[in-house]
Design a protein around this motif. Structure first.
Motif, PDB file in Angstrom:
ATOM      1  N   SER A  45      31.078  47.325  41.673  1.00 22.76           N
ATOM      2  CA  SER A  45      31.081  46.900  43.081  1.00 22.76           C
ATOM      3  C   SER A  45      31.617  45.478  43.243  1.00 22.76           C
ATOM      4  O   SER A  45      32.215  45.151  44.266  1.00 22.76           O
ATOM      5  CB  SER A  45      29.679  47.007  43.685  1.00 22.76           C
ATOM      6  OG  SER A  45      28.840  45.957  43.227  1.00 22.76           O
ATOM      7  N   ALA A  46      31.417  44.634  42.241  1.00 24.25           N
ATOM      8  CA  ALA A  46      31.913  43.252  42.323  1.00 24.25           C
ATOM      9  C   ALA A  46      33.422  43.237  42.494  1.00 24.25           C
ATOM     10  O   ALA A  46      33.964  42.395  43.216  1.00 24.25           O
ATOM     11  CB  ALA A  46      31.515  42.466  41.074  1.00 24.25           C
ATOM     12  N   TYR A  47      34.107  44.150  41.849  1.00 26.51           N
ATOM     13  CA  TYR A  47      35.565  44.157  41.873  1.00 26.51           C
ATOM     14  C   TYR A  47      36.134  44.822  43.129  1.00 26.51           C
ATOM     15  O   TYR A  47      37.337  44.928  43.276  1.00 26.51           O
ATOM     16  CB  TYR A  47      36.103  44.778  40.591  1.00 26.51           C
ATOM     17  CG  TYR A  47      35.828  43.874  39.411  1.00 26.51           C
ATOM     18  CD1 TYR A  47      36.707  42.852  39.079  1.00 26.51           C
ATOM     19  CD2 TYR A  47      34.658  43.995  38.662  1.00 26.51           C
ATOM     20  CE1 TYR A  47      36.446  41.992  38.023  1.00 26.51           C
ATOM     21  CE2 TYR A  47      34.385  43.138  37.606  1.00 26.51           C
ATOM     22  CZ  TYR A  47      35.281  42.141  37.300  1.00 26.51           C
ATOM     23  OH  TYR A  47      35.013  41.279  36.268  1.00 26.51           O
ATOM     24  N   HIS A  48      35.231  45.216  44.038  1.00 27.94           N
ATOM     25  CA  HIS A  48      35.646  45.672  45.364  1.00 27.94           C
ATOM     26  C   HIS A  48      35.517  44.542  46.380  1.00 27.94           C
ATOM     27  O   HIS A  48      35.930  44.683  47.529  1.00 27.94           O
ATOM     28  CB  HIS A  48      34.824  46.886  45.808  1.00 27.94           C
ATOM     29  CG  HIS A  48      35.085  48.104  44.988  1.00 27.94           C
ATOM     30  ND1 HIS A  48      36.176  48.924  45.186  1.00 27.94           N
ATOM     31  CD2 HIS A  48      34.423  48.624  43.928  1.00 27.94           C
ATOM     32  CE1 HIS A  48      36.165  49.901  44.293  1.00 27.94           C
ATOM     33  NE2 HIS A  48      35.111  49.742  43.519  1.00 27.94           N
ATOM     34  N   ASP A  49      34.932  43.423  45.953  1.00 30.18           N
ATOM     35  CA  ASP A  49      34.739  42.263  46.816  1.00 30.18           C
ATOM     36  C   ASP A  49      36.013  41.411  46.820  1.00 30.18           C
ATOM     37  O   ASP A  49      36.571  41.114  45.761  1.00 30.18           O
ATOM     38  CB  ASP A  49      33.551  41.446  46.297  1.00 30.18           C
ATOM     39  CG  ASP A  49      33.407  40.130  47.035  1.00 30.18           C
ATOM     40  OD1 ASP A  49      33.137  40.167  48.250  1.00 30.18           O
ATOM     41  OD2 ASP A  49      33.600  39.078  46.397  1.00 30.18           O
ATOM     42  N   ASP A  50      36.439  41.003  48.000  1.00 33.73           N
ATOM     43  CA  ASP A  50      37.689  40.236  48.123  1.00 33.73           C
ATOM     44  C   ASP A  50      37.663  38.935  47.336  1.00 33.73           C
ATOM     45  O   ASP A  50      38.676  38.545  46.737  1.00 33.73           O
ATOM     46  CB  ASP A  50      37.993  39.943  49.598  1.00 33.73           C
ATOM     47  CG  ASP A  50      38.451  41.171  50.358  1.00 33.73           C
ATOM     48  OD1 ASP A  50      38.860  42.158  49.702  1.00 33.73           O
ATOM     49  OD2 ASP A  50      38.383  41.156  51.602  1.00 33.73           O
ATOM     50  N   GLU A  51      36.533  38.224  47.333  1.00 34.44           N
ATOM     51  CA  GLU A  51      36.467  36.944  46.624  1.00 34.44           C
ATOM     52  C   GLU A  51      36.575  37.129  45.111  1.00 34.44           C
ATOM     53  O   GLU A  51      37.268  36.368  44.445  1.00 34.44           O
ATOM     54  CB  GLU A  51      35.180  36.194  46.973  1.00 34.44           C
ATOM     55  CG  GLU A  51      35.212  35.538  48.328  1.00 34.44           C
ATOM     56  CD  GLU A  51      36.344  34.530  48.466  1.00 34.44           C
ATOM     57  OE1 GLU A  51      36.393  33.562  47.688  1.00 34.44           O
ATOM     58  OE2 GLU A  51      37.189  34.716  49.356  1.00 34.44           O
ATOM     59  N   VAL A  52      35.880  38.118  44.570  1.00 34.45           N
ATOM     60  CA  VAL A  52      35.984  38.372  43.129  1.00 34.45           C
ATOM     61  C   VAL A  52      37.408  38.798  42.797  1.00 34.45           C
ATOM     62  O   VAL A  52      37.999  38.326  41.822  1.00 34.45           O
ATOM     63  CB  VAL A  52      34.947  39.422  42.664  1.00 34.45           C
ATOM     64  CG1 VAL A  52      35.197  39.840  41.218  1.00 34.45           C
ATOM     65  CG2 VAL A  52      33.531  38.872  42.812  1.00 34.45           C
ATOM     66  N   ARG A  53      37.981  39.676  43.608  1.00 32.10           N
ATOM     67  CA  ARG A  53      39.353  40.147  43.360  1.00 32.10           C
ATOM     68  C   ARG A  53      40.364  39.001  43.437  1.00 32.10           C
ATOM     69  O   ARG A  53      41.347  38.989  42.698  1.00 32.10           O
ATOM     70  CB  ARG A  53      39.726  41.241  44.365  1.00 32.10           C
ATOM     71  CG  ARG A  53      38.944  42.519  44.167  1.00 32.10           C
ATOM     72  CD  ARG A  53      39.308  43.567  45.209  1.00 32.10           C
ATOM     73  NE  ARG A  53      40.665  44.051  45.029  1.00 32.10           N
ATOM     74  CZ  ARG A  53      41.028  44.965  44.144  1.00 32.10           C
ATOM     75  NH1 ARG A  53      40.131  45.484  43.343  1.00 32.10           N
ATOM     76  NH2 ARG A  53      42.273  45.359  44.066  1.00 32.10           N
ATOM     77  N   ARG A  54      40.118  38.051  44.318  1.00 30.81           N
ATOM     78  CA  ARG A  54      41.051  36.933  44.473  1.00 30.81           C
ATOM     79  C   ARG A  54      41.202  36.140  43.176  1.00 30.81           C
ATOM     80  O   ARG A  54      42.282  35.694  42.840  1.00 30.81           O
ATOM     81  CB  ARG A  54      40.566  36.014  45.596  1.00 30.81           C
ATOM     82  CG  ARG A  54      41.457  34.792  45.786  1.00 30.81           C
ATOM     83  CD  ARG A  54      41.043  33.990  47.011  1.00 30.81           C
ATOM     84  NE  ARG A  54      41.287  34.817  48.182  1.00 30.81           N
ATOM     85  CZ  ARG A  54      40.449  34.916  49.225  1.00 30.81           C
ATOM     86  NH1 ARG A  54      39.339  34.238  49.241  1.00 30.81           N
ATOM     87  NH2 ARG A  54      40.750  35.687  50.247  1.00 30.81           N
ATOM     88  N   TRP A  55      40.102  35.985  42.445  1.00 23.84           N
ATOM     89  CA  TRP A  55      40.122  35.111  41.276  1.00 23.84           C
ATOM     90  C   TRP A  55      40.156  35.852  39.948  1.00 23.84           C
ATOM     91  O   TRP A  55      40.305  35.230  38.902  1.00 23.84           O
ATOM     92  CB  TRP A  55      38.920  34.167  41.303  1.00 23.84           C
ATOM     93  CG  TRP A  55      38.750  33.483  42.629  1.00 23.84           C
ATOM     94  CD1 TRP A  55      37.672  33.554  43.452  1.00 23.84           C
ATOM     95  CD2 TRP A  55      39.693  32.635  43.298  1.00 23.84           C
ATOM     96  NE1 TRP A  55      37.881  32.811  44.589  1.00 23.84           N
ATOM     97  CE2 TRP A  55      39.120  32.236  44.515  1.00 23.84           C
ATOM     98  CE3 TRP A  55      40.975  32.172  42.982  1.00 23.84           C
ATOM     99  CZ2 TRP A  55      39.770  31.395  45.423  1.00 23.84           C
ATOM    100  CZ3 TRP A  55      41.621  31.342  43.890  1.00 23.84           C
ATOM    101  CH2 TRP A  55      41.024  30.964  45.091  1.00 23.84           C
ATOM    102  N   HIS A  56      40.001  37.163  39.961  1.00 17.89           N
ATOM    103  CA  HIS A  56      39.972  37.953  38.716  1.00 17.89           C
ATOM    104  C   HIS A  56      40.986  39.090  38.810  1.00 17.89           C
ATOM    105  O   HIS A  56      40.780  40.050  39.543  1.00 17.89           O
ATOM    106  CB  HIS A  56      38.570  38.518  38.470  1.00 17.89           C
ATOM    107  CG  HIS A  56      37.542  37.450  38.296  1.00 17.89           C
ATOM    108  ND1 HIS A  56      36.900  36.863  39.362  1.00 17.89           N
ATOM    109  CD2 HIS A  56      37.070  36.837  37.185  1.00 17.89           C
ATOM    110  CE1 HIS A  56      36.059  35.940  38.912  1.00 17.89           C
ATOM    111  NE2 HIS A  56      36.149  35.904  37.602  1.00 17.89           N
ATOM    112  N   THR A  57      42.056  38.985  38.065  1.00 17.98           N
ATOM    113  CA  THR A  57      43.110  39.999  38.151  1.00 17.98           C
ATOM    114  C   THR A  57      42.915  41.140  37.157  1.00 17.98           C
ATOM    115  O   THR A  57      43.553  42.174  37.285  1.00 17.98           O
ATOM    116  CB  THR A  57      44.494  39.360  37.928  1.00 17.98           C
ATOM    117  OG1 THR A  57      44.489  38.683  36.672  1.00 17.98           O
ATOM    118  CG2 THR A  57      44.821  38.383  39.035  1.00 17.98           C
ATOM    119  N   ARG A  58      42.074  40.969  36.177  1.00 22.53           N
ATOM    120  CA  ARG A  58      41.740  42.064  35.255  1.00 22.53           C
ATOM    121  C   ARG A  58      40.504  42.744  35.834  1.00 22.53           C
ATOM    122  O   ARG A  58      39.441  42.127  35.926  1.00 22.53           O
ATOM    123  CB  ARG A  58      41.465  41.511  33.854  1.00 22.53           C
ATOM    124  CG  ARG A  58      41.213  42.587  32.849  1.00 22.53           C
ATOM    125  CD  ARG A  58      41.170  42.010  31.429  1.00 22.53           C
ATOM    126  NE  ARG A  58      40.774  43.036  30.515  1.00 22.53           N
ATOM    127  CZ  ARG A  58      39.541  43.164  30.014  1.00 22.53           C
ATOM    128  NH1 ARG A  58      38.605  42.301  30.333  1.00 22.53           N
ATOM    129  NH2 ARG A  58      39.263  44.140  29.188  1.00 22.53           N
TER     130      ARG A  58
END
Length: 194
Positions: A45-58
């Motif tokens: 679920s974290a990787y569906h969050d825009d902020e996490v996705r912004r800073w984590h490309t893997r």
């Protein structure tokens, strides 16, 4: 091939991998513990969050892939490449992730990384987790230097680093690729005795 050193390693090989990954308590009812299979939905679920996705490309795409990551995390510990913890409330509710990676026992250095789920942001969760991991790594394991880097555009991460005593050492120009292109990266570090 084993390379010859003129000085002994700062940390002896086998110190971490020969024992189970520890559970690290911190303040405010937070507990850092190894990832469990049941944590896969929260992790994904974290990787569906825009902020996490912004800073984590893997990013993992499925719970099955998350479980593969968890297997890799266990191997990282066993082979002394890194440690990966769930940041939890009382060991149950997952609030985020924190890691120690790029372990160099010869020089006594490692890197740190973290993210926090949206519901846990703004409450000092990342700072408390980073302080607990830092204290354990420097004081108990014996690392001499821990590094942390983040995009110069990530003000929240800069705040966590600063509040945790990681001094800003400089900017690594065009050092990482994000979804919107290359970013300059701030390099922070904490050294034993700071």
């Amino acid at each position: 091939m084993t390379r010859a050193l003129s000085t002994p390693p700062v940390i002896a090989c086998g110190l971490l991998g020969s024992s189970p990954q520890p559970v690290l308590p911190t303040t405010g009812g937070l507990l850092l513990r190894p990832w469990e299979e049941a944590d896969a939905p929260a992790f994904l679920s974290a990787y569906h969050d825009d902020e996490v996705r912004r800073w984590h490309t893997r990013r993992p795409a499925t719970e099955s892939q998350v479980r593969e990551w968890f297997d890799a995390y266990r191997q990282d510990w066993k082979h002394e490449r890194g440690g990966h913890w769930a940041i939890t409330r009382d060991g149950v509710e997952v609030l985020g992730r924190i890691a120690l990676r790029g372990l160099d026992f010869d020089d006594g250095t490692a890197g740190t990384a973290y993210w926090v789920l949206p519901a846990a942001r703004g409450a000092g969760v990342a700072t408390r987790a980073l302080l607990a991991l830092t204290t354990w790594a420097l004081d108990e394991v014996g690392f001499h230097r821990l590094e942390l880097d983040h995009s110069t555009r990530n003000q929240a991460s800069c705040g966590v680093a600063t509040k945790s005593g990681y001094l800003l050492e400089g900017t690594r120009r065009s050092a990482a690729v994000h979804d919107d292109g290359r970013h300059d990266m701030h390099l922070h570090a904490r050294v034993r005795g700071d």
